[in-house]
Every structure is written in C-alpha cells, then in structure tokens.
Design a protein around this motif. Structure first.
Motif, mmCIF file in Angstrom:
data_model
loop_
_atom_site.group_PDB
_atom_site.id
_atom_site.type_symbol
_atom_site.label_atom_id
_atom_site.label_comp_id
_atom_site.label_asym_id
_atom_site.label_seq_id
_atom_site.Cartn_x
_atom_site.Cartn_y
_atom_site.Cartn_z
ATOM 1 N N PHE A 1 0.836 -1.200 0.000
ATOM 2 C CA PHE A 1 0.000 0.000 0.000
ATOM 3 C C PHE A 1 0.873 1.254 0.000
ATOM 4 O O PHE A 1 0.595 2.219 -0.731
ATOM 5 N N LEU A 2 1.935 1.263 0.816
ATOM 6 C CA LEU A 2 2.826 2.422 0.854
ATOM 7 C C LEU A 2 3.584 2.595 -0.453
ATOM 8 O O LEU A 2 3.878 3.724 -0.869
ATOM 9 N N ASN A 3 3.894 1.502 -1.121
ATOM 10 C CA ASN A 3 4.595 1.581 -2.398
ATOM 11 C C ASN A 3 3.701 2.137 -3.503
ATOM 12 O O ASN A 3 4.172 2.862 -4.384
ATOM 13 N N PHE A 4 2.426 1.778 -3.446
ATOM 14 C CA PHE A 4 1.488 2.216 -4.485
ATOM 15 C C PHE A 4 0.551 3.305 -3.964
ATOM 16 O O PHE A 4 -0.601 3.398 -4.389
ATOM 17 N N LEU A 5 1.065 4.137 -3.076
ATOM 18 C CA LEU A 5 0.250 5.189 -2.479
ATOM 19 C C LEU A 5 -0.316 6.166 -3.513
ATOM 20 O O LEU A 5 -1.469 6.618 -3.367
ATOM 21 N N PRO A 6 0.410 6.533 -4.557
ATOM 22 C CA PRO A 6 -0.175 7.469 -5.540
ATOM 23 C C PRO A 6 -1.414 6.920 -6.246
ATOM 24 O O PRO A 6 -2.218 7.699 -6.775
ATOM 25 N N LEU A 7 -1.589 5.602 -6.261
ATOM 26 C CA LEU A 7 -2.729 5.003 -6.950
ATOM 27 C C LEU A 7 -3.964 4.892 -6.068
ATOM 28 O O LEU A 7 -5.036 4.492 -6.558
ATOM 29 N N GLN B 1 12.340 -1.865 6.968
ATOM 30 C CA GLN B 1 11.599 -2.048 5.725
ATOM 31 C C GLN B 1 10.617 -0.923 5.426
ATOM 32 O O GLN B 1 10.371 -0.627 4.255
ATOM 33 N N LEU B 2 10.070 -0.299 6.465
ATOM 34 C CA LEU B 2 8.980 0.644 6.237
ATOM 35 C C LEU B 2 9.302 2.085 6.600
ATOM 36 O O LEU B 2 8.509 2.981 6.286
ATOM 37 N N SER B 3 10.431 2.346 7.296
ATOM 38 C CA SER B 3 10.710 3.721 7.715
ATOM 39 C C SER B 3 10.858 4.653 6.515
ATOM 40 O O SER B 3 10.410 5.808 6.541
ATOM 41 N N GLY B 4 11.489 4.165 5.444
ATOM 42 C CA GLY B 4 11.634 4.989 4.254
ATOM 43 C C GLY B 4 10.298 5.318 3.612
ATOM 44 O O GLY B 4 10.074 6.435 3.135
ATOM 45 N N LEU B 5 9.382 4.343 3.600
ATOM 46 C CA LEU B 5 8.066 4.579 3.016
ATOM 47 C C LEU B 5 7.196 5.441 3.917
ATOM 48 O O LEU B 5 6.406 6.258 3.439
ATOM 49 N N LEU B 6 7.327 5.265 5.236
ATOM 50 C CA LEU B 6 6.536 6.064 6.171
ATOM 51 C C LEU B 6 6.976 7.524 6.182
ATOM 52 O O LEU B 6 6.194 8.406 6.556
ATOM 53 N N LEU B 7 8.229 7.775 5.812
ATOM 54 C CA LEU B 7 8.739 9.147 5.757
ATOM 55 C C LEU B 7 8.960 9.612 4.322
ATOM 56 O O LEU B 7 9.755 10.515 4.076
ATOM 57 N N SER B 8 8.240 9.006 3.398
ATOM 58 C CA SER B 8 8.348 9.434 2.010
ATOM 59 C C SER B 8 7.594 10.744 1.806
ATOM 60 O O SER B 8 6.807 11.186 2.651
ATOM 61 N N ARG B 9 7.828 11.365 0.697
ATOM 62 C CA ARG B 9 7.201 12.655 0.397
ATOM 63 C C ARG B 9 5.682 12.547 0.365
ATOM 64 O O ARG B 9 4.964 13.377 0.947
ATOM 65 N N LEU B 10 5.180 11.501 -0.298
ATOM 66 C CA LEU B 10 3.732 11.356 -0.425
ATOM 67 C C LEU B 10 3.070 11.094 0.923
ATOM 68 O O LEU B 10 1.964 11.572 1.180
ATOM 69 N N THR B 11 3.738 10.344 1.783
ATOM 70 C CA THR B 11 3.165 10.074 3.100
ATOM 71 C C THR B 11 3.150 11.320 3.955
ATOM 72 O O THR B 11 2.160 11.606 4.643
ATOM 73 N N MET B 12 4.218 12.095 3.920
ATOM 74 C CA MET B 12 4.311 13.276 4.765
ATOM 75 C C MET B 12 3.392 14.398 4.298
ATOM 76 O O MET B 12 3.084 15.309 5.076
ATOM 77 N N LEU B 13 2.938 14.355 3.059
ATOM 78 C CA LEU B 13 2.019 15.370 2.559
ATOM 79 C C LEU B 13 0.565 14.972 2.733
ATOM 80 O O LEU B 13 -0.333 15.793 2.485
ATOM 81 N N ASP B 14 0.305 13.741 3.139
ATOM 82 C CA ASP B 14 -1.066 13.307 3.368
ATOM 83 C C ASP B 14 -1.563 13.836 4.713
ATOM 84 O O ASP B 14 -0.875 13.720 5.738
ATOM 85 N N GLN B 15 -2.771 14.404 4.736
ATOM 86 C CA GLN B 15 -3.288 15.041 5.939
ATOM 87 C C GLN B 15 -3.509 14.036 7.069
ATOM 88 O O GLN B 15 -3.184 14.306 8.231
ATOM 89 N N THR B 16 -4.051 12.881 6.762
ATOM 90 C CA THR B 16 -4.296 11.873 7.804
ATOM 91 C C THR B 16 -2.984 11.343 8.359
ATOM 92 O O THR B 16 -2.854 11.146 9.578
ATOM 93 N N ALA B 17 -2.001 11.121 7.497
ATOM 94 C CA ALA B 17 -0.702 10.637 7.962
ATOM 95 C C ALA B 17 -0.004 11.674 8.826
ATOM 96 O O ALA B 17 0.648 11.338 9.822
ATOM 97 N N ARG B 18 -0.121 12.967 8.480
ATOM 98 C CA ARG B 18 0.512 14.024 9.274
ATOM 99 C C ARG B 18 -0.076 14.094 10.680
ATOM 100 O O ARG B 18 0.607 14.498 11.617
#
Length: 651
Positions: free
Chosen positions: A263-269, A297-314
């Motif tokens: 899910f984190l890998n395909f977040l833009p979709l 495995q997931l720290s890079g995806l959890l701190l990716s640009r798309l994740t950090m710009l998502d309102q719920t994730a922030r």
C-alpha cells in the motif's frame, strides 16, 4: 563504450579493498564528495563502483559483461532494479557507478524472515516488469544477481545475460551456462527448442536458498509457498509453469505486513478514502511486528514525500514516527513507535536526508516535531547537516517558516552554543543584579530570602552584623566588622549609609565591575539601636583608656580604636546637622565661645583699622536715651530709613 575518462564523477573516492570478486568484475565501495545528487542511507554520498575487464566468449564479442550490465541498467529502470548513476572507460578498465548496494550473500544472515519475504516480493516485481513490460528474460535469477541497499531493500542486478524472449534459444542458454548458477539451471533445458520460463525455475531455487535455515512457521503461508514452488515453478514441463504475475497473487505475498508494504509503495494510486482508512489503523497493525523489521523495511516509506504530505498521515502517523519511544510527551498518551536504538539506526538517516528537501510543507512538519528528535543527533551531525539547513530557512520569504526555524535554532543553542548557532563576536550587555551573600558565597534568590519566616537579624545580609556590647566585654577585645572610609567628610556631611556604600563599592571594584550590589537591599543600613550601640562601644573604649585598663595591643586593635573614634566623630556631626543647607560654607556659623585659647590668629595685627565719624541726627526728645548700644538707635521719621545702614556693625 558507455563513456570515457572525462565522464568520471567529480569528487569520487574509491576504496582500495574490493567488496566482492566475480568472474566478470570486482565491486568497490566509494563516496562522492561535495555532491548532493546521490544520497545514501548515511547521507555521505556513498555509492558502489564495479570495475570489469574484457571477457572471452561468444556472448561478449561486442561488449564486455560489465558493459552489457551497465547498458541494461541504463535502459530498464524500475524501483526494484539497481539504480544506475554513471559509467566510463579508464584505460582498459570499464567502470560502473550505481547506488550503494551490497551483495545479498553478505547480509542474508542478518535478514529476518519478514525481510526476506519483502525482498522476494521486490525481486518478483522486477521480474514481472522485465517479462510483461520489457519483453525480456533475465536468465540469471540467483542470489549472486541480488543486491541489498543501505536501507534493506532488495534490488535485482546481474543483467549481463538479459535478452528478449525471441532470442532465448537453447544455443543462447548453452553459451551462458558456463557462468550461470548450476543449481538454478533447468535439467531439461536442452530438451526444449524454446523455453520462456527459465526465470520461474530460477526463482523457485532462490526461495529455497533464502529460507534454507528458517522454520516454515516464521512467516505466514511459507510452507504452502515452498510446496507451490516445487510443484509448479519447477515443473518438468515448462508450459505448466505459471507466469510470475500469478505468483504475486499467492497468499505468501499478501499477508498483513506485505499488504502494508504494498500500500505504501502504491500510495499514488490510492484514493483519499482508502488512504484515510489505511493511515488511521496502521500504527496498531505495526505494533504486532518486530521494531527492527518495521524500521528497516517501512521507515523509508513512512517518511516518504507522499506520506508526509497526506493530511491523515501528518496527524495520526508522523508524530509517532518522529518521536523515540522513551521520550513521552505529557500531552500525548501514545508513545513513539520505535525505541531509541532503532530510531538512531534507521530513522535518523532519513531525517538528515529530509532536511535537505526544499519543500516548505515537509520542512514545517519537521520543525514542528524538532524538539522530539533533536537529541538523537551528534554534535557533528547538528553542526554540519542540520544547522546549515536551518540557517537557510531563516532567509525564506515565508514568515511561518522563518518563525518555526527560529524556535528550532533556540533548541540548538544549549547544545551547540550561541557562538556556533548565530556566529560572529558576542559581548556581555547584561549583568546579574541579584544580591549576593558573602557568608556563604552563593547567590541567593529573592524568593529564598522572603519565603523564610525568620527574624530580620537572622536573615542573610550583605554586610556583617555588629556584636552586642556584652559579647565585647566578655571577650576583652575591641572588634568591629564595620569599616568606614579612611578620611570622613571635614564636617561629617556624609551619612554612615553613604560611607558604607562607598566603602563596599571600592572593595567590590577590585573583584569585578559587573558584580553589582543590590541597591534595594536595606539590610546594611544602621538603625537607631545600632547607632546607640556604637556610642556604647565608644564610651567603653574611653572608659578603658581613662582607667588605664590593659588592652592587648595588636594591629587589629589599633585599627579598631581608630575606626571607633571615626565613627563617634561622624555620629556627632550627623546629630548637629539640622538642615542640609548648613553644609554650605556661606551659611556656616562661627561660635566664638567655642574657640579654644590655643587658636591663635597670626593675621590679627595685619588687619587695618578704619575709623569713620558717625553722624547721627537725634531729636531733643531722645537725648535721654542710652547711646551705649547701637541697637537703641531710632532714625528720624523724616529721614531716609536706609541712610546710615551701610556701615558695618563689626566696626
């Protein structure tokens, strides 16, 4: 040839010792200095450099194996394939620079079963891309063709045998067989004229090698997947082997942890509703797994640009990712996701990279949580990586960004020092005006003095208190702790308070010009009782001298006697002064009765005597008045009353 000597990367420093030696090339670790184009996990510009020479064989008649590997990396780009940076020829040696990677064989023992599952998923995705998107067959699926990046991601390499499916013949496989992994070679490979499922067989062998030392119950559906690989992916008839895209649908690649990863890998979709639901529950799901595995495995995806710009994730995820578990906020019930050790190893390198991102929203998010993770950085990391980025932020035109940056800079002052943070020369413009205690040598706060319910005499004072008369008589010595200035005013004009203040300022001047005494401290002022006590002491001294009492003569006694007389003289002068105007020499009165016989006027004979006739008109009625005194003179009513007043009465 992919390049020449002039295409070599600037600032590239290659280590002397090779990391791996193969039949075709040797791998070295290297760093690129003064460059921000290539990021590694540590943010130090680490890269990998492969050096290869020409090889013999019909497959390498046009280009060497490393050149073919480099060409395929440049042509086929995918997140799960080793990232190409540059290539050049230097003399007879070909160089290939890629992202920082390590051979899988060197780090496999440190991988957890879940990490291996995610790694196999990455390799399978890369093979699906080559098969279905590029129409190419890898032909060398084995551990030797897999590399691991600094953050634990598996990447597919070994593309020197890559070829289109149309060129995949038994003759081609026969030429490549000498350098391929023997165990991954299909025994029935020569019996088929065309075989497009070479990679399926090799992937099944890879799964067996990776989980050779692991139990089958350590990963969900591992036992089922191993059986699936033996029965289907290694089927004797290549036509019965399923495609790799179907293999991706197996339950082994669709359990909860893999689902989060995908899910984190395909977040833009994903749409907004799916992302909101996912980030609202992700923390509870991740707590069921090992922290080390989640962070790696997931720290890079959890701190990716798309994740950090998502309102719920922030709101629901990022605050707990950026806070070590042992640092709990008072206003937050939920602790951080990672402990301090895991945070420093896996999350801190990501933060250093994120501070280099020129995105105001990402920077504001980091600044809002800066106080939670600033302590995990070393002084060198703060001064060389974080501080320069913060100093750049205060020059931005965004007022919110500048304000948040200044707050974070204040967090660095206690750690790095103000000189490092603000730079330039500093001066001391402010002093500490708190009162000091000479008895203890410690600085006392005002609240400490007035909070105690003690008599005023028992409170600490900036001046040493007098001893009472009884104690002096018992000791037999004359001692005083009050020292006046050596030469008092000629007429005793200054008060004792002023003299003590002058004396104290002179004493403190030698110590420090910045140590001010408290001008509001009234503890050192003499009260009426203390003044009377001084008179008692002075009288005691006079009585002892009058009766010829024996007093030990020492240097301190002589000083004490002299000081006591000075005190008595100052007090007498103070009592005689009624108005301050009396200090003016014009207003001073001379009492001739107090003149001593010993005062001799040497200029008495030199004073001129000028006699003037006194002409006074007196009426007949006033002849009987006594002329013995000028005070009885009454002028005539018709005369000018001011006439005759110009004479001096002293004549």
């Amino acid at each position: 040839m992919m390049g020449n000597e002039s295409s070599q990367l600037r600032g590239l420093e290659i280590e002397e010792n090779a990391v791996e030696l193969t039949d075709f090339w040797s791998q070295y670790q290297a760093t690129i200095k003064d460059s921000c184009r290539y990021f590694s996990l540590k943010g130090d510009g680490s890269v990998s450099v492969f050096k290869g020479q020409a090889a013999l064989g019909p497959l390498w008649a046009v280009s060497t194996p490393l050149e073919k590997f480099s060409n395929n990396l440049l042509k086929y780009r995918h997140p799960c394939i080793v990232h190409y940076i540059s290539a050049w020829q230097q003399r007879s040696i070909f160089h290939l620079a890629t992202e920082f990677v390590q051979p899988l064989s060197q780090v496999l023992t440190a991988q957890t079963p879940l990490q291996k599952c995610i790694g196999l998923n990455n390799i399978l995705r890369a093979l699906v891309f080559l098969h279905e998107q590029a129409g190419m067959s890898h032909n060398n699926v084995s551990m030797s063709a897999i590399y691991v990046t600094g953050d634990g991601q598996w990447k597919l390499g070994g593309l020197q045998y890559l070829c289109p499916f149309t060129d995949l013949t038994s003759a081609y496989l026969k030429h490549a067989r000498i350098h391929r992994y023997d165990k991954a070679i299909d025994p029935n490979e020569d019996s088929f004229e065309t075989n497009t499922t070479i990679d399926q067989y090799g992937f099944a062998i890879l799964v067996e090698d990776v989980y050779k030392n692991n139990k089958e119950d350590e990963v969900p559906h591992l036992r089922e997947f191993k059986k699936y690989c033996q029965e289907l992916l290694q089927h004797r008839d290549p036509t019965h082997r399923p495609s790799l895209s179907i293999v991706l649908q197996h339950n082994f690649f669709n359990h909860e942890f893999i689902t989060i990863y995908k899910f984190l890998n395909f977040l833009p979709l994903k749409n907004e509703e799916e992302k909101c639901q996912f980030f609202s529950n992700i923390l509870e799901n991740l707590k069921c797994y090992d922290e080390e595995t989640v962070a790696k495995q997931l720290s890079g995806l959890l701190l990716s640009r798309l994740t950090m710009l998502d309102q719920t994730a922030r709101k629901d995820v990022i605050p707990y990712i950026l806070k070590p578990k042992n640092e709990r906020s008072q206003n937050c019930d939920q602790p951080g996701l990672f402990n301090l050790g895991v945070f420093k190893e896996h999350v801190k390198p990501r933060l250093i990279q994120l501070f280099g991102v020129r995105d105001s929203q990402i920077r504001l998010l980091l600044l809002s949580h800066f106080s939670k993770f600033v302590h995990v950085f070393s002084h060198e990391e703060l001064s060389q990586h974080i501080l320069p980025e913060l100093l750049l932020g205060i020059k931005d035109i965004d007022d919110n960004l500048v304000s948040a940056t200044l707050i974070c800079l204040s967090e660095l002052v206690p750690i790095l020092g103000a000189s490092t943070v603000i730079g330039g020369q500093r001066s001391k413009f402010f002093t500490d005006g708190r009162p000091k205690s000479k008895a203890t040598g410690d600085k006392l706060y005002e609240k400490d003095i007035f909070s105690t319910k003690k008599p005023l005499r028992d409170l600490p004072c900036s001046e040493t208190a007098f001893n009472n008369g009884n104690e002096m008589q018992e000791s037999g010595y004359i001692e005083t702790s009050l020292t006046l200035i050596e030469r008092p005013s000629p007429v005793g004009g200054e008060s004792i308070d002023d003299e003590i203040t002058i004396m104290e300022s002179a004493m403190n001047k030698g110590n420090s010009e910045e140590d001010w005494s408290d001008w509001d401290n009234t503890n050192h002022k003499l009260t009426l009782a203390e003044s009377e006590d001084i008179n008692v002491k002075v009288n005691l001294v006079d009585n002892q001298l009058h009766h010829n009492e024996v007093i030990p003569i020492t240097l301190s006694n002589v000083s004490s006697l002299r000081t006591t007389h000075l005190q008595k003289a100052a007090l007498e002068a103070k009592k005689n002064i009624v108005d301050i105007s009396e200090l003016d020499i014009k207003n001073q009165k001379v009492d001739s009765r107090k003149k001593s016989n010993e005062d001799f006027d040497f200029f008495a004979d030199m004073k001129p005597v000028i006699e003037k006739p006194n002409i006074v008109n007196v009426s007949q009625n006033n002849l009987i008045q006594d002329f013995s005194s000028k005070l009885n003179f009454v002028p005539d009513n018709h005369e000018d009353e001011n006439e005759g007043w110009g004479d001096s009465w002293e004549d």
